[in-house]
Design an enzyme around this catalytic site. Sequence first.
Site, mmCIF file in Angstrom:
data_model
loop_
_atom_site.group_PDB
_atom_site.id
_atom_site.type_symbol
_atom_site.label_atom_id
_atom_site.label_comp_id
_atom_site.label_asym_id
_atom_site.label_seq_id
_atom_site.Cartn_x
_atom_site.Cartn_y
_atom_site.Cartn_z
ATOM 1 N N LYS A 80 41.170 49.413 44.322
ATOM 2 C CA LYS A 80 42.495 48.956 43.895
ATOM 3 C C LYS A 80 42.991 49.881 42.778
ATOM 4 C CE LYS A 80 44.712 44.605 42.364
ATOM 5 N NZ LYS A 80 44.457 43.160 42.140
ATOM 6 N N SER A 155 47.210 39.926 44.876
ATOM 7 C CA SER A 155 47.748 41.226 44.560
ATOM 8 C C SER A 155 46.947 42.394 45.116
ATOM 9 C CB SER A 155 47.864 41.380 43.042
ATOM 10 O OG SER A 155 46.583 41.370 42.452
ATOM 11 N N SER A 179 43.633 36.873 43.707
ATOM 12 C CA SER A 179 44.055 38.146 44.284
ATOM 13 C C SER A 179 43.041 38.865 45.170
ATOM 14 C CB SER A 179 44.483 39.095 43.177
ATOM 15 O OG SER A 179 45.793 38.786 42.786
HETATM 16 N N1 GLN Z 1 48.961 35.419 42.596
HETATM 17 C C1 GLN Z 1 48.483 35.213 41.260
HETATM 18 C C2 GLN Z 1 49.487 35.747 40.283
HETATM 19 O O1 GLN Z 1 50.522 36.106 40.712
HETATM 20 C C3 GLN Z 1 47.144 35.839 41.084
HETATM 21 C C4 GLN Z 1 47.195 37.287 40.815
HETATM 22 C C5 GLN Z 1 45.834 37.888 40.612
HETATM 23 O O2 GLN Z 1 44.810 37.274 40.872
HETATM 24 N N2 GLN Z 1 45.824 39.107 40.107
HETATM 25 O O3 GLN Z 1 49.281 35.799 39.119
#
Ligand code: GLN
Length: 503
Positions: A80, A155, A179
């Site tokens: 990532k 994400s 994410s």
């Molecule tokens: N979808 C969650 C957010 O928008 C989790 C994001 C993540 O785990 N980086 O914060």
Amino acid sequence: MAGFDQLGARAIAAGVAAGDFSASEVARAALDAIEAREPKIQAFLQVSAGLALKAAAATDARRAAGEELGLLAGVPVAFKDNMHLLGTRTTCASLMLEHYESPFTATCVRRMLDAGATPMGKTNMDEFAFGSSTESSAFHRTYNPWDITCVPGGSSGGSAAAVAAGEVTLALGSDTGGSIRQPASFCGVVGMKPTYGVVSRYGVVAFGSSLDQVGPFGRSVADVALAMDALVAAGRDPFDSTSQEVPAGFLAHLEASVEGMRVGIMPDLMGHEALTPEVRAALDDARVALGDQGVEVVEVDLPHMASSIAAYYAIGPSEAFSNLARFDGVRFGYQQPGCTTLAEQTALSRAYGFGAEAKRRQMLGAYLLAAGVYDKYYYPAQQVRTLITSDYRRAFARCDAIMLPAAPTTAWCFGEVSDPMQMYASDLFTISCNIAGNGGVCVPVGLGADTGMPIGVQLQGPAFQDHKLLRMARALERGLEESGRIKPGSVAPAFAGKGGELA
Ligand code: GLN
């Protein structure tokens, strides 16, 4: 010979060690697959062909010299783009860091490379990991390999999609509120968020430091277990104060019997109105599969789970606001030229560098931490955090893992979810795990009868019981495989075999 994407990580490492094919051949096959599939998937922000071929050649030289090869010898891995890898940029999918060169290699990346992995590049993500669809990337969308009109989740959407499309064998993601697990569910791959502290975050750009955890994606539970072994093999990382010593042996214990283990289900949640009928059916299938493997099903309750989203959106943005203050155009990040005052330069650099969601989160965090407001939201959120953690403690006294949906629906199509609140609400089933610091893993259960899209089921285990959690995940996978519902290791059908042949 078949495509490299038909082999799991273990088979690739074993094949390289045995001389059936070289790490360089595998790297070239992966680069071919990336070239053929990327136009449709766009999982990568950078493909590191030079680094990949160099690492693979080094692995081949070690073999030729009779040296011992690592657990991941020749295995193509993607990272990532919030993880530093020397020789690549680390952009966090943000204009703020568009030209930022990694100053060193993150510990999690280093450990994969030390195990012999071949670094294929950096994957797309929601900007600074804020989001659930990868749509907030400043650079481009990533397309779901099962249906390119749909999002891959987020994400860590690029990492999930690259694995699902067979462009790489493994990928790393980060999980602050879901994410890793949610994109794993949307893309039909296995994704694990280990217990907070198991994997070092040194060299990973911080979002919410009390929530962030790094973990692997793979096309089978065994591949994820192998990656976990590589990630923890060198012990705790002195550069991340939250890092803990955790024994390896994830793969070695994977097939041990789960007879007598207990899985907790929450009847209220299983009937939650947000769940689509096919997600509900997947949960039923998973319960039956675990039962077939000798796991006993018990009922548990997490009474404060409903408050987890509210608590997360107080704690997460507050921590993000503090962490992202360093992107001021002086110490880090884009610098607006031609400004006459420092205040103007900071304001304009941040106005240009951050996208809408990153701004929204930071403004929310700034507000929540303000005098007078702090007591009203941040402090109660921490109290909710304690309540959620004690809910889990009570529940785990009765079971070894809790089964939950990973997401209430399958992947949505582009443009379908544009309201931020609606997107936040879709994290209901993943967030409490980060709040309590537990381990969580998402296992594909099959395709939805209505949408034809992948559905994953989530298992959460007590902190530092990640070995047991993966063993239960493998039992679930085995049960589903035995009943013909899934075929572990498979690539999304539209992409399997498109380039990537081994010699
Ligand atoms: N979808 C969650 C957010 O928008 C989790 C994001 C993540 O785990 N980086 O914060």
